[in-house]
Design a protein around this motif. Sequence first.
Motif, PDB file in Angstrom:
ATOM      1  N   PRO A 188       8.323  15.933   0.595  1.00 34.67           N
ATOM      2  CA  PRO A 188       9.461  14.874   0.473  1.00 34.67           C
ATOM      3  C   PRO A 188       9.434  13.633   1.664  1.00 34.67           C
ATOM      4  CG  PRO A 188      10.082  16.973   1.710  1.00 34.67           C
ATOM      5  CD  PRO A 188       8.683  17.169   1.121  1.00 34.67           C
ATOM      6  N   VAL A 189       8.760  13.901   2.656  1.00 40.24           N
ATOM      7  CA  VAL A 189       8.401  12.836   3.552  1.00 40.24           C
ATOM      8  C   VAL A 189       7.521  11.798   3.102  1.00 40.24           C
ATOM      9  CG1 VAL A 189       7.348  12.326   6.024  1.00 40.24           C
ATOM     10  CG2 VAL A 189       8.478  14.541   5.455  1.00 40.24           C
ATOM     11  N   LEU A 190       6.529  12.123   2.347  1.00 38.31           N
ATOM     12  CA  LEU A 190       5.583  11.425   1.661  1.00 38.31           C
ATOM     13  C   LEU A 190       6.652  10.560   0.892  1.00 38.31           C
ATOM     14  CD1 LEU A 190       2.755  10.020   1.098  1.00 38.31           C
ATOM     15  CD2 LEU A 190       2.544  11.915  -0.556  1.00 38.31           C
ATOM     16  N   ARG A 191       7.225  11.115  -0.147  1.00 39.67           N
ATOM     17  CA  ARG A 191       7.998  10.396  -1.205  1.00 39.67           C
ATOM     18  C   ARG A 191       8.974   9.327  -0.452  1.00 39.67           C
ATOM     19  NH1 ARG A 191       8.957  15.406  -3.248  1.00 39.67           N
ATOM     20  NH2 ARG A 191      11.103  15.261  -2.495  1.00 39.67           N
ATOM     21  N   THR A 192       9.740   9.638   0.536  1.00 41.70           N
ATOM     22  CA  THR A 192      10.456   8.676   1.260  1.00 41.70           C
ATOM     23  C   THR A 192       9.844   7.394   1.951  1.00 41.70           C
ATOM     24  OG1 THR A 192      12.093  10.667   1.825  1.00 41.70           O
ATOM     25  CG2 THR A 192      12.356   8.483   2.890  1.00 41.70           C
ATOM     26  N   ARG A 193       8.890   7.833   2.673  1.00 46.80           N
ATOM     27  CA  ARG A 193       8.050   6.794   3.185  1.00 46.80           C
ATOM     28  C   ARG A 193       7.343   5.917   2.280  1.00 46.80           C
ATOM     29  NH1 ARG A 193       9.329   5.556   8.466  1.00 46.80           N
ATOM     30  NH2 ARG A 193      10.757   7.282   8.995  1.00 46.80           N
ATOM     31  N   ALA A 194       6.905   6.353   1.133  1.00 47.87           N
ATOM     32  CA  ALA A 194       6.330   5.549   0.067  1.00 47.87           C
ATOM     33  C   ALA A 194       7.279   4.726  -0.476  1.00 47.87           C
ATOM     34  CB  ALA A 194       5.694   6.385  -0.911  1.00 47.87           C
ATOM     35  N   ALA A 195       8.489   4.900  -0.468  1.00 48.96           N
ATOM     36  CA  ALA A 195       9.464   4.303  -1.187  1.00 48.96           C
ATOM     37  C   ALA A 195       9.924   3.168  -0.334  1.00 48.96           C
ATOM     38  CB  ALA A 195      10.914   4.919  -1.588  1.00 48.96           C
ATOM     39  N   ILE A 196      10.112   3.567   0.965  1.00 48.17           N
ATOM     40  CA  ILE A 196      10.410   2.516   2.091  1.00 48.17           C
ATOM     41  C   ILE A 196       9.183   1.417   2.056  1.00 48.17           C
ATOM     42  CG2 ILE A 196      10.237   2.410   4.748  1.00 48.17           C
ATOM     43  CD1 ILE A 196      12.010   4.902   4.776  1.00 48.17           C
ATOM     44  N   GLY A 197       7.960   1.953   2.163  1.00 46.10           N
ATOM     45  CA  GLY A 197       6.711   1.114   2.151  1.00 46.10           C
ATOM     46  C   GLY A 197       6.889   0.092   1.017  1.00 46.10           C
ATOM     47  N   LEU A 198       7.002   0.638  -0.075  1.00 43.77           N
ATOM     48  CA  LEU A 198       7.257  -0.305  -1.182  1.00 43.77           C
ATOM     49  C   LEU A 198       8.126  -1.382  -1.104  1.00 43.77           C
ATOM     50  CD1 LEU A 198       7.372   0.890  -4.970  1.00 43.77           C
ATOM     51  CD2 LEU A 198       8.967  -0.622  -4.052  1.00 43.77           C
ATOM     52  N   LEU A 199       9.129  -1.221  -0.585  1.00 45.58           N
ATOM     53  CA  LEU A 199      10.474  -2.236  -0.283  1.00 45.58           C
ATOM     54  C   LEU A 199       9.850  -3.184   0.754  1.00 45.58           C
ATOM     55  CD1 LEU A 199      13.619  -0.155  -0.711  1.00 45.58           C
ATOM     56  CD2 LEU A 199      12.813  -1.754  -2.334  1.00 45.58           C
ATOM     57  N   ALA A 200       9.465  -2.631   1.938  1.00 46.85           N
ATOM     58  CA  ALA A 200       8.926  -3.690   2.729  1.00 46.85           C
ATOM     59  C   ALA A 200       7.683  -4.504   2.414  1.00 46.85           C
ATOM     60  CB  ALA A 200       8.458  -2.778   4.016  1.00 46.85           C
ATOM     61  N   PHE A 201       6.820  -4.100   1.757  1.00 46.75           N
ATOM     62  CA  PHE A 201       5.918  -4.722   1.186  1.00 46.75           C
ATOM     63  C   PHE A 201       6.371  -5.602   0.105  1.00 46.75           C
ATOM     64  CE2 PHE A 201       1.252  -5.700  -0.103  1.00 46.75           C
ATOM     65  CZ  PHE A 201       0.805  -6.319   0.984  1.00 46.75           C
TER      66      PHE A 201
ATOM     67  N   ARG B 178      -6.182  11.218   0.112  1.00 42.14           N
ATOM     68  CA  ARG B 178      -5.268  11.597  -1.124  1.00 42.14           C
ATOM     69  C   ARG B 178      -3.913  11.080  -0.627  1.00 42.14           C
ATOM     70  NH1 ARG B 178      -7.236  17.096  -2.706  1.00 42.14           N
ATOM     71  NH2 ARG B 178      -8.307  17.024  -0.712  1.00 42.14           N
ATOM     72  N   LEU B 179      -3.309  11.447   0.586  1.00 38.32           N
ATOM     73  CA  LEU B 179      -2.380  10.976   1.140  1.00 38.32           C
ATOM     74  C   LEU B 179      -2.015   9.346   1.069  1.00 38.32           C
ATOM     75  CD1 LEU B 179      -1.571  13.515   4.092  1.00 38.32           C
ATOM     76  CD2 LEU B 179      -0.150  13.377   2.039  1.00 38.32           C
ATOM     77  N   THR B 180      -3.203   8.969   1.839  1.00 34.18           N
ATOM     78  CA  THR B 180      -3.223   7.635   1.770  1.00 34.18           C
ATOM     79  C   THR B 180      -3.126   6.592   0.479  1.00 34.18           C
ATOM     80  OG1 THR B 180      -4.438   7.743   3.876  1.00 34.18           O
ATOM     81  CG2 THR B 180      -4.741   5.555   2.614  1.00 34.18           C
ATOM     82  N   SER B 181      -3.850   7.471  -0.407  1.00 38.35           N
ATOM     83  CA  SER B 181      -3.824   7.047  -1.814  1.00 38.35           C
ATOM     84  C   SER B 181      -2.490   6.998  -2.334  1.00 38.35           C
ATOM     85  CB  SER B 181      -4.669   7.792  -2.805  1.00 38.35           C
ATOM     86  OG  SER B 181      -4.609   7.432  -3.981  1.00 38.35           O
ATOM     87  N   ALA B 182      -1.725   8.151  -2.472  1.00 36.27           N
ATOM     88  CA  ALA B 182      -0.371   8.024  -2.696  1.00 36.27           C
ATOM     89  C   ALA B 182       0.599   6.933  -2.055  1.00 36.27           C
ATOM     90  CB  ALA B 182       0.110   9.498  -2.702  1.00 36.27           C
ATOM     91  N   TYR B 183       0.493   6.984  -0.783  1.00 36.26           N
ATOM     92  CA  TYR B 183       1.280   6.202  -0.291  1.00 36.26           C
ATOM     93  C   TYR B 183       1.128   4.529  -0.361  1.00 36.26           C
ATOM     94  CZ  TYR B 183       3.363   3.274   3.835  1.00 36.26           C
ATOM     95  OH  TYR B 183       3.756   2.215   4.627  1.00 36.26           O
ATOM     96  N   MET B 184      -0.217   4.477  -0.318  1.00 41.04           N
ATOM     97  CA  MET B 184      -0.474   2.665  -0.482  1.00 41.04           C
ATOM     98  C   MET B 184      -0.431   2.550  -2.097  1.00 41.04           C
ATOM     99  SD  MET B 184      -1.210   1.931   2.621  1.00 41.04           S
ATOM    100  CE  MET B 184      -1.792   0.319   2.092  1.00 41.04           C
ATOM    101  N   THR B 185      -0.575   3.230  -2.817  1.00 43.40           N
ATOM    102  CA  THR B 185      -0.446   2.968  -4.245  1.00 43.40           C
ATOM    103  C   THR B 185       1.051   2.384  -4.369  1.00 43.40           C
ATOM    104  OG1 THR B 185      -1.883   4.635  -5.029  1.00 43.40           O
ATOM    105  CG2 THR B 185      -0.283   3.748  -6.545  1.00 43.40           C
ATOM    106  N   CYS B 186       1.953   3.030  -4.093  1.00 42.53           N
ATOM    107  CA  CYS B 186       3.327   2.816  -3.883  1.00 42.53           C
ATOM    108  C   CYS B 186       3.468   1.463  -3.199  1.00 42.53           C
ATOM    109  CB  CYS B 186       4.265   3.896  -3.566  1.00 42.53           C
ATOM    110  SG  CYS B 186       4.439   5.327  -4.302  1.00 42.53           S
ATOM    111  N   TYR B 187       2.818   1.438  -1.952  1.00 40.45           N
ATOM    112  CA  TYR B 187       3.064   0.198  -1.245  1.00 40.45           C
ATOM    113  C   TYR B 187       2.595  -1.078  -1.561  1.00 40.45           C
ATOM    114  CZ  TYR B 187       2.143  -2.464   3.195  1.00 40.45           C
ATOM    115  OH  TYR B 187       1.919  -3.420   4.306  1.00 40.45           O
ATOM    116  N   PHE B 188       1.306  -1.048  -2.482  1.00 39.51           N
ATOM    117  CA  PHE B 188       0.947  -2.266  -3.023  1.00 39.51           C
ATOM    118  C   PHE B 188       1.608  -2.793  -4.254  1.00 39.51           C
ATOM    119  CE2 PHE B 188      -2.101  -2.293   0.424  1.00 39.51           C
ATOM    120  CZ  PHE B 188      -2.420  -3.754   0.692  1.00 39.51           C
ATOM    121  N   THR B 189       2.179  -1.539  -4.987  1.00 41.47           N
ATOM    122  CA  THR B 189       2.751  -1.817  -6.322  1.00 41.47           C
ATOM    123  C   THR B 189       4.124  -2.582  -5.838  1.00 41.47           C
ATOM    124  OG1 THR B 189       2.216   0.244  -7.346  1.00 41.47           O
ATOM    125  CG2 THR B 189       4.288  -0.816  -8.079  1.00 41.47           C
TER     126      THR B 189
END
Length: 409
Positions: free
Chosen positions: A196-209, A321-332
């Motif tokens: 859940p922490v990864l999901r939440t932070r991925a969404a936050i990163g998506l909006l920030a970027f 793989r954590l970086t892959s999941a997070y950064m995919t959302c981030y750069f999307t």
Amino acid sequence: MSVAVGLCVAANYYAQPLLDTIAQELRLSSSAAALVVTVAQVGYALGLVFVLPLGDLLERRRLVCVLTLATAASLALTAAAPNTGLLLAGTALTGLLSVTAQVLVPFAADLAPPEQRGRIVGTVMSGLVLGMLLARTVSGALAEIAGWRTVYWAAALVMLALTAALDRRLPRHQGTAGLRYAQLLCSTARLLRMEPVLRTRAAIGLLAFSCFGVLWASLAFLLAGPGYGWSDSDIGLLGLAGAAGAVAAQLAGRLADRGRTTLTTGACAFLLLGSWGLLLLGAHHLSALITGIVLLDLAHQGVHISNQSLIYALRPEVRGRLTSAYMTCYFTGGALGSALAGVVYSRAGWDGVCTLGAALAMLLCVLWAASTRWMRERWRRQSDAAAVLSATLMGGSVLVAGASLVRLA
């Protein structure tokens, strides 16, 4: 590693101050020219999905060197592109292959002692920030002297030199995943479901970027337009205004080592929202524009480093793989922001772009506030002084953002 990360990520940002020049040479509209930025971000996101997990499987030094060598070839393709199709193809391949930067960040985290991981990740990420900024400045200045294609030829030569340096200096590091490639990709997707922490932070990163993408995909059109009339080199120099992002990376890393990621994320989220009020005024006031750029880059980096510090602490054995999941959302998010910015600017101008950015930043603030519910206990342990400071930052930012929205209405 910090220098290498900066040079690798720069490949995705050379075009940003050159969009107006490229549009004129290839006879493109502003929305079509903005696709150069969008395609780069989409390519990068695909690289994060399909290439970055290999860091958990293959020997990392060899993987890094292969990627930088291939990036040099894709930059050469962009430099030689005679039409829009090949230009976009070269840009997409560069984005896909320059994922090297994100192979190196978890590599550095693996080598760092736990108590210093936030600071070391912040140091490597400061190289990323400076690479993004200097890419715009150098490309603008070089294009002014020798044309935009020279920028990409020079970048290809730099990547060749970087490949040789990395092969000499990086330590060998074998991945330990013990999985087949298809299993590796599936396990990356499962991490988003299980953490859940990864999901939440991925969404936050998506909006920030996405806020970052909105700004930099449209800024060149504002500055090259009748209000400012700047050249490519002038536009590139303005990128230096975001140098505060490097400072934010260092500070956010140190705060993460002290367990202050939630407070840092909240303050930066509201600062990001407030920056759009100043950027709106920047259509006619250079000082407001520069201040808004500084605050947006600082806030965006603060959110990003806080996210990474939390994510890398989850499961050290799967950091790639954590970086892959997070950064995919981030750069999307970055691709989404740049695509929307091109369309909005062509229809509603700079005021529309600032409204879009403020709306995305508001969503980020709401998501952060919702995500803190499961962390209430940590908030209760924050000092009174920290709470007052946070409330002051948030209140001031909301007032600035509110003023900008009233002006638009």
